[in-house]
Enzyme design. Structure first.
Site, PDB file in Angstrom:
ATOM      1  N   LYS A  22       0.856  -1.203   0.000  1.00  0.00           N
ATOM      2  CA  LYS A  22       0.000   0.000   0.000  1.00  0.00           C
ATOM      3  C   LYS A  22       0.881   1.240   0.000  1.00  0.00           C
ATOM      4  O   LYS A  22       0.657   2.171  -0.777  1.00  0.00           O
ATOM      5  CB  LYS A  22      -0.890   0.008   1.250  1.00  0.00           C
ATOM      6  N   ASN A  23       1.890   1.262   0.851  1.00  0.00           N
ATOM      7  CA  ASN A  23       2.688   2.479   1.049  1.00  0.00           C
ATOM      8  C   ASN A  23       3.735   2.702  -0.029  1.00  0.00           C
ATOM      9  O   ASN A  23       4.433   3.720   0.007  1.00  0.00           O
ATOM     10  CB  ASN A  23       3.303   2.496   2.454  1.00  0.00           C
ATOM     11  N   ARG A  93      -5.028  10.503   4.237  1.00  0.00           N
ATOM     12  CA  ARG A  93      -4.012  11.530   4.456  1.00  0.00           C
ATOM     13  C   ARG A  93      -2.929  11.529   3.394  1.00  0.00           C
ATOM     14  O   ARG A  93      -2.306  12.533   3.117  1.00  0.00           O
ATOM     15  CB  ARG A  93      -3.332  11.301   5.802  1.00  0.00           C
ATOM     16  N   CYS A 117      -5.864  12.074  12.344  1.00  0.00           N
ATOM     17  CA  CYS A 117      -6.589  10.797  12.291  1.00  0.00           C
ATOM     18  C   CYS A 117      -6.446  10.172  13.675  1.00  0.00           C
ATOM     19  O   CYS A 117      -5.891  10.767  14.590  1.00  0.00           O
ATOM     20  CB  CYS A 117      -5.994   9.901  11.213  1.00  0.00           C
ATOM     21  N   ARG A 122      -0.948  14.392  12.851  1.00  0.00           N
ATOM     22  CA  ARG A 122      -0.448  14.200  11.493  1.00  0.00           C
ATOM     23  C   ARG A 122      -0.221  15.525  10.742  1.00  0.00           C
ATOM     24  O   ARG A 122      -0.820  15.791   9.705  1.00  0.00           O
ATOM     25  CB  ARG A 122      -1.368  13.294  10.686  1.00  0.00           C
ATOM     26  N   ASP A 306       4.267   0.579  12.178  1.00  0.00           N
ATOM     27  CA  ASP A 306       3.084  -0.075  11.591  1.00  0.00           C
ATOM     28  C   ASP A 306       2.921  -1.519  12.041  1.00  0.00           C
ATOM     29  O   ASP A 306       1.924  -2.155  11.709  1.00  0.00           O
ATOM     30  CB  ASP A 306       3.150  -0.021  10.057  1.00  0.00           C
ATOM     31  N   ILE A 328       7.054   7.076  17.239  1.00  0.00           N
ATOM     32  CA  ILE A 328       6.753   7.809  16.004  1.00  0.00           C
ATOM     33  C   ILE A 328       5.466   8.629  16.129  1.00  0.00           C
ATOM     34  O   ILE A 328       5.452   9.822  15.822  1.00  0.00           O
ATOM     35  CB  ILE A 328       6.654   6.842  14.801  1.00  0.00           C
ATOM     36  N   ARG A 398      -8.666  -0.633   4.317  1.00  0.00           N
ATOM     37  CA  ARG A 398      -7.752   0.387   3.766  1.00  0.00           C
ATOM     38  C   ARG A 398      -6.395  -0.236   3.458  1.00  0.00           C
ATOM     39  O   ARG A 398      -5.702   0.191   2.558  1.00  0.00           O
ATOM     40  CB  ARG A 398      -7.562   1.527   4.779  1.00  0.00           C
TER      41      ARG A 398
HETATM   42  C1  EPZ Z   1       3.945   7.002   6.490  1.00  0.00           C
HETATM   43  O1  EPZ Z   1       3.096   7.984   7.053  1.00  0.00           O
HETATM   44  C2  EPZ Z   1       3.085   5.761   6.306  1.00  0.00           C
HETATM   45  N1  EPZ Z   1       2.000   6.062   5.372  1.00  0.00           N
HETATM   46  C3  EPZ Z   1       2.513   5.329   7.658  1.00  0.00           C
HETATM   47  O2  EPZ Z   1       1.772   4.122   7.458  1.00  0.00           O
HETATM   48  C4  EPZ Z   1       3.686   5.046   8.602  1.00  0.00           C
HETATM   49  O3  EPZ Z   1       3.177   4.702   9.877  1.00  0.00           O
HETATM   50  C5  EPZ Z   1       4.570   6.309   8.717  1.00  0.00           C
HETATM   51  O4  EPZ Z   1       5.018   6.699   7.404  1.00  0.00           O
HETATM   52  C6  EPZ Z   1       5.788   6.087   9.590  1.00  0.00           C
HETATM   53  O5  EPZ Z   1       6.538   5.048   9.121  1.00  0.00           O
HETATM   54  C7  EPZ Z   1       2.271   6.050   4.033  1.00  0.00           C
HETATM   55  O6  EPZ Z   1       3.384   5.818   3.603  1.00  0.00           O
HETATM   56  C8  EPZ Z   1       1.110   6.331   3.119  1.00  0.00           C
HETATM   57  P1  EPZ Z   1       5.701  10.350   8.786  1.00  0.00           P
HETATM   58  P2  EPZ Z   1       3.596   9.516   7.140  1.00  0.00           P
HETATM   59  O7  EPZ Z   1       5.611  11.636   8.059  1.00  0.00           O
HETATM   60  O8  EPZ Z   1       4.546   9.804   6.062  1.00  0.00           O
HETATM   61  C9  EPZ Z   1       5.549  13.732  12.075  1.00  0.00           C
HETATM   62  C10 EPZ Z   1      -0.049   2.684   7.711  1.00  0.00           C
HETATM   63  O9  EPZ Z   1      -0.532   2.154   8.718  1.00  0.00           O
HETATM   64  N2  EPZ Z   1       5.409  14.698  10.964  1.00  0.00           N
HETATM   65  O10 EPZ Z   1       6.884   9.453   8.531  1.00  0.00           O
HETATM   66  O11 EPZ Z   1       2.381  10.367   7.289  1.00  0.00           O
HETATM   67  C11 EPZ Z   1       4.357  12.807  12.198  1.00  0.00           C
HETATM   68  O12 EPZ Z   1       3.331  13.407  12.966  1.00  0.00           O
HETATM   69  C12 EPZ Z   1       0.363   4.135   7.772  1.00  0.00           C
HETATM   70  O13 EPZ Z   1       0.147   2.114   6.604  1.00  0.00           O
HETATM   71  C13 EPZ Z   1       5.414  16.052  11.251  1.00  0.00           C
HETATM   72  O14 EPZ Z   1       5.504  16.457  12.417  1.00  0.00           O
HETATM   73  O15 EPZ Z   1       4.386   9.512   8.515  1.00  0.00           O
HETATM   74  C14 EPZ Z   1       4.953  11.597  12.884  1.00  0.00           C
HETATM   75  O16 EPZ Z   1       5.004  11.845  14.285  1.00  0.00           O
HETATM   76  C15 EPZ Z   1       0.043   4.772   9.106  1.00  0.00           C
HETATM   77  N3  EPZ Z   1       5.286  16.945  10.233  1.00  0.00           N
HETATM   78  C16 EPZ Z   1       6.391  11.549  12.335  1.00  0.00           C
HETATM   79  O17 EPZ Z   1       6.633  12.844  11.773  1.00  0.00           O
HETATM   80  C17 EPZ Z   1       5.176  16.534   8.930  1.00  0.00           C
HETATM   81  O18 EPZ Z   1       5.091  17.400   8.030  1.00  0.00           O
HETATM   82  C18 EPZ Z   1       6.613  10.521  11.230  1.00  0.00           C
HETATM   83  O19 EPZ Z   1       5.528  10.624  10.345  1.00  0.00           O
HETATM   84  C19 EPZ Z   1       5.171  15.153   8.653  1.00  0.00           C
HETATM   85  C20 EPZ Z   1       5.304  14.259   9.691  1.00  0.00           C
END
Ligand code: EPZ
Length: 419
Positions: A22-23, A93, A117, A122, A306, A328, A398
């Site tokens: 998916k990702n 998202r 979410c 996020r 995840d 995370i 999803r």
């Molecule tokens: C990706 O989400 C994945 N989704 C998530 O999978 C996964 O849990 C996550 O990476 C972490 O590995 C997809 O790839 C579609 P991040 P993402 O930006 O990119 C903070 C699943 O279950 N942050 O790496 O949204 C954020 O709040 C999903 O398949 C900011 O503060 O996660 C988090 O605490 C869930 N500002 C940390 O960084 C930003 O602009 C890491 O989030 C962006 C992120």
């Protein structure tokens, strides 16, 4: 609405084919915005997040065809509308991944703010700041991100925090920027490598994917390409835990063990026997009760967030006490109250849950809250004595392709019924 009904206590045995990631599929679909022709994808998972992405792209004028060979062709080369509407973005998202490609190719974009979410607020501040560093003019009004640029210009990008989709957004935008972009503190997930492999087939000039420094030399245009989506390492890990939590033996096909090392190491610590070759992984629990194992989530290549909820379910019935720490996301423990209703002994202390393994859980009526928390409830239901029902199964759909069908193939007693 639908719910799952699981009659627990069956040992799972058998073979299951793992779907495409998916990702990886989601950013690759958004990368089609950059191309001057169609992208043809094999091994695209049949998931509601993929359907949502296709709906969002088609709403903007993209065309997609399900080919006779079951591959999917998406042509986003002539978008007629440069807006990602709230109604579609709010359900997924990852829609923020349209922003970078639209800015790079069409020089403007209006995308609804994705909002939070169940697992956290996020924010997207890292995405927006990095795009401004590339020369985008961005303002946020009435819940929408408005972005324009005359031309994106390559530069050094320093992420103060590792972010998977922010890394993906910027590297996609940089493919059509003028000059060299170097991304520091980049995320290193395998799904980023898969996205970059597809972008390179489209003509992009990228080095360093899978490391913390990714360099992108801008080009004037990108073509269509054919690509096969990499396997879903989180779906794979979830089925391995289904085998471990029921004491069974399961072989996964169409997987890459190299992207799952941290999860496989933790499963070995529980006492599972694990064998693997190029595209299969077998976990054999030999009917044993798993040993309790401490887990701390972190960025790739460490233990993935995840897989945290799924491992929590395993620790609930493990022999001994364990601690699971989530580093995370700020609220990724929605599965705890539900697991506790099944008799789990869980105590949340800040961002760590202390788990005292019990011999067995008892079935209960549960509510799914987010994708991976829902998976942990399914796993607990498989191991519990008695019947477990899980409502709001749309959360599962999803990220898991026909989960009840695949589990039935392994011997699970599970049905999807209308609420
Ligand atoms: C990706 O989400 C994945 N989704 C998530 O999978 C996964 O849990 C996550 O990476 C972490 O590995 C997809 O790839 C579609 P991040 P993402 O930006 O990119 C903070 C699943 O279950 N942050 O790496 O949204 C954020 O709040 C999903 O398949 C900011 O503060 O996660 C988090 O605490 C869930 N500002 C940390 O960084 C930003 O602009 C890491 O989030 C962006 C992120």
């Amino acid at each position: 609405m639908y719910k799952l009904v699981i009659k627990g206590g069956t040992t799972l045995n058998g073979i299951v084919k793992i779907a495409g990631s998916k990702n990886a599929a989601l950013p690759i679909l958004f990368a089609s915005i950059l191309a001057d022709g169609p992208i043809n994808l094999n091994n695209t998972p049949h998931l509601s997040d993929v359907s949502t992405t296709l709906r969002l792209l088609m709403d903007m004028g993209a065309e997609f065809i399900l080919e006779s060979d079951n591959s999917l062709s998406i042509d986003s080369s002539k978008l007629t509308k440069l807006t990602g509407e709230y109604d579609l973005v709010k359900t997924m998202r990852a829609s923020i991944l349209a922003l970078g490609p639209m800015l790079a190719k069409y020089k403007e974009a209006k995308i609804s703010l994705p909002g939070g979410c169940a697992i956290g607020t996020r924010p997207v501040n890292l995405h927006l700041k990095a795009l401004e560093d590339l020369g985008a003019k961005i303002h946020v009004k009435n819940g929408y991100i408005y972005a324009t640029t005359d031309q994106l210009i390559g530069t050094d990008i320093h992420f103060e925090q590792v972010s998977v989709t922010a890394t993906e957004n910027i590297l996609m935008a940089a493919t059509l920027a003028k000059g060299l972009t170097t991304i520091h503190n980049a995320a290193q997930e395998p799904e980023i490598i898969d996205l970059v492999n597809c972008l390179i087939k489209m003509g992009a000039k990228i080095t360093g994917a899978g490391t913390s420094i990714i360099s992108v030399e801008g080009v004037s245009s990108l073509s269509g390409a054919r690509h096969s989506v990499c396997p879903d390492r989180i779906e794979a890990g979830t089925y391995l835990i289904a085998a471990a939590i029921t004491g069974g033996k399961v072989t996964l096909k169409n997987v890459r063990y190299q992207s799952m090392q941290s999860v496989l190491d933790k499963l070995k610590e529980t006492g599972a026997e694990i064998d693997y070759n190029d595209n299969t992984i077998t976990l054999d629990m030999k009917g044993k009760r798993p040993k309790a194992v401490n887990v701390k989530t972190s960025v790739y290549p460490n233990f993935p967030t995840d897989m945290q909820a799924q491992f929590c379910a395993l620790n609930c019935i493990a022999d001994g006490q364990s601690a699971i720490t989530e580093t995370i996301f700020e609220n990724r423990f929605m599965h705890i109250p539900e697991l506790s209703r099944m008799g789990a002994d869980l105590t949340l202390e800040g961002n760590t849950v202390i788990c005292k393994g019990v011999k067995s859980l008892t079935g209960a009526n549960l509510m799914a809250t987010d994708l991976r928390a829902s998976a942990s409830l399914v796993l607990a239901g498989l191991a519990a004595t008695g019947t477990t029902t899980i409502e709001r199964v749309y959360h599962l759909d999803r990220g898991y392709e026909t989960i009840e069908e695949k589990l039935k193939l392994l011997g699970a007693q599970i049905e999807r019924i209308q609420d």
